[in-house]
Design a protein around this motif. Sequence first.
Motif, PDB file in Angstrom:
ATOM      1  N   SER A   1      -1.368   5.125   6.344  1.00 34.52           N
ATOM      2  CA  SER A   1      -2.654   4.460   6.215  1.00 34.52           C
ATOM      3  C   SER A   1      -2.394   2.980   5.955  1.00 34.52           C
ATOM      4  CB  SER A   1      -3.457   5.062   5.070  1.00 34.52           C
ATOM      5  OG  SER A   1      -2.751   4.936   3.845  1.00 34.52           O
TER       6      SER A   1
ATOM      7  N   GLU B   1      -3.891  -6.439  13.907  1.00 38.90           N
ATOM      8  CA  GLU B   1      -4.422  -5.073  13.910  1.00 38.90           C
ATOM      9  C   GLU B   1      -3.658  -4.206  14.908  1.00 38.90           C
ATOM     10  OE1 GLU B   1      -6.301  -3.382  12.070  1.00 38.90           O
ATOM     11  OE2 GLU B   1      -7.426  -4.838  10.876  1.00 38.90           O
TER      12      GLU B   1
ATOM     13  N   ARG C   1      -0.040   2.996  11.703  1.00 37.87           N
ATOM     14  CA  ARG C   1      -1.025   4.076  11.563  1.00 37.87           C
ATOM     15  C   ARG C   1      -0.655   5.261  12.442  1.00 37.87           C
ATOM     16  NH1 ARG C   1      -5.259  -0.665  12.244  1.00 37.87           N
ATOM     17  NH2 ARG C   1      -5.512  -1.318  10.065  1.00 37.87           N
TER      18      ARG C   1
ATOM     19  N   THR D   1      -4.757  -0.802   5.548  1.00 39.93           N
ATOM     20  CA  THR D   1      -5.950  -1.624   5.633  1.00 39.93           C
ATOM     21  C   THR D   1      -5.538  -3.080   5.484  1.00 39.93           C
ATOM     22  OG1 THR D   1      -7.306   0.113   4.638  1.00 39.93           O
ATOM     23  CG2 THR D   1      -8.205  -2.121   4.629  1.00 39.93           C
TER      24      THR D   1
ATOM     25  N   SER E   1      -6.331  -6.973   4.825  1.00 45.13           N
ATOM     26  CA  SER E   1      -7.352  -7.749   4.127  1.00 45.13           C
ATOM     27  C   SER E   1      -7.911  -8.856   5.011  1.00 45.13           C
ATOM     28  CB  SER E   1      -6.758  -8.367   2.859  1.00 45.13           C
ATOM     29  OG  SER E   1      -5.788  -9.360   3.190  1.00 45.13           O
TER      30      SER E   1
ATOM     31  N   GLN F   1       0.802  -1.222   0.000  1.00 44.92           N
ATOM     32  CA  GLN F   1       0.000   0.000   0.000  1.00 44.92           C
ATOM     33  C   GLN F   1       0.835   1.272   0.000  1.00 44.92           C
ATOM     34  OE1 GLN F   1      -3.138  -0.352   3.078  1.00 44.92           O
ATOM     35  NE2 GLN F   1      -3.168  -2.565   2.686  1.00 44.92           N
TER      36      GLN F   1
END
Length: 340
Positions: free
Chosen positions: A152, A140, A147, A154, A156, A31
């Motif tokens: 940023s 997470e 973060r 995310t 999956s 990302q």
Amino acid sequence: MTGKKHILVMRFSAMGDVAMTVPVIKELLQQHPDLKITYVSRPAFAAFFEGIDRLQYVKADFKAEYSGFTGTLKLFQYLKTLGPYNALANLHNNLRTNLLQALFKLSGISGQQITKGRQEKKQLTRFPNKVLKQLRSTPERYADVFRQLGFSLTLSGKLSKSLPAVNTFADTKNEPWIGISPFAQHKGKIYPLGRMEQVIETLNRSKMKIFVFGGLPYEKAIADEWEQKYASVTSVINRMDMKQELDLITQLDVMLAMDSAGMHMASLVGTPVVSVWGATHHYAGFLGYGQTEDNIVADDIACRPCSVYGNKPCFRGDYACLYNIHPQDIASKLLALVSL
């Protein structure tokens, strides 16, 4: 953050925890194409990170070259030469990583560290009056560190299958392959080995290959005994290095594992896992990355979970959370996931 960035990442143990950082690191790099990572951990875990673009792995031997306080200072001086860094991600939050983080802060490199959620994990494991709810997953929590650094990210939450590797044991695969990783560091995580043998006995009646994983001498002795008794069983303990084990796990149809490193190694290469849970609980956030709760085998005894890591003695004295699980339930779950 914009422009080319370089992050120093630290996570030194345990094996399963380090393995859980891998999918997070991969997705972070995917990302953020302009990001480079220097990852520091033990030499034994280097195979987890092979082939990841824009990642430099530093093998830190804490038993020799980087032992103790002076070794930590030496590691700091060496890591500085691999910079400059824009930030530091402390995914461990222990004495050694916190000292390194403090030293880098003095040299002008800001950092963030993982929040482990100790208080809510205490509430999850206390008895009586436990608060039995799903906590934030460990991946997470790792992602939160990045973060907080301004990236940023995310996740999956999906298994990503590695490319098949050349098999060490056969030129062709003509039957299902099941891996069994029956051992763990703490007794509260280990399905009783006599009952595990009953699982193997059931599987042995079907046409398949069973590979047993482990590492310690007593584990090898048990696996060698199973290999002698059951035609379908092959022990790979001390017969492969970490990279070869990962290559084999890639080719398995399913892995049977405890709440331990075997589950996370399988997750790392995209192999589904049937996981057995005793004193611990997946609500603490340690289910393998991308694994489904549908493949969990556990008992719902009221005192469970009594431990985050399975290291506390059973206050009942009988480890009922593990003994209440019938071997046939585990075998049936495995057989449902393979094509016979």
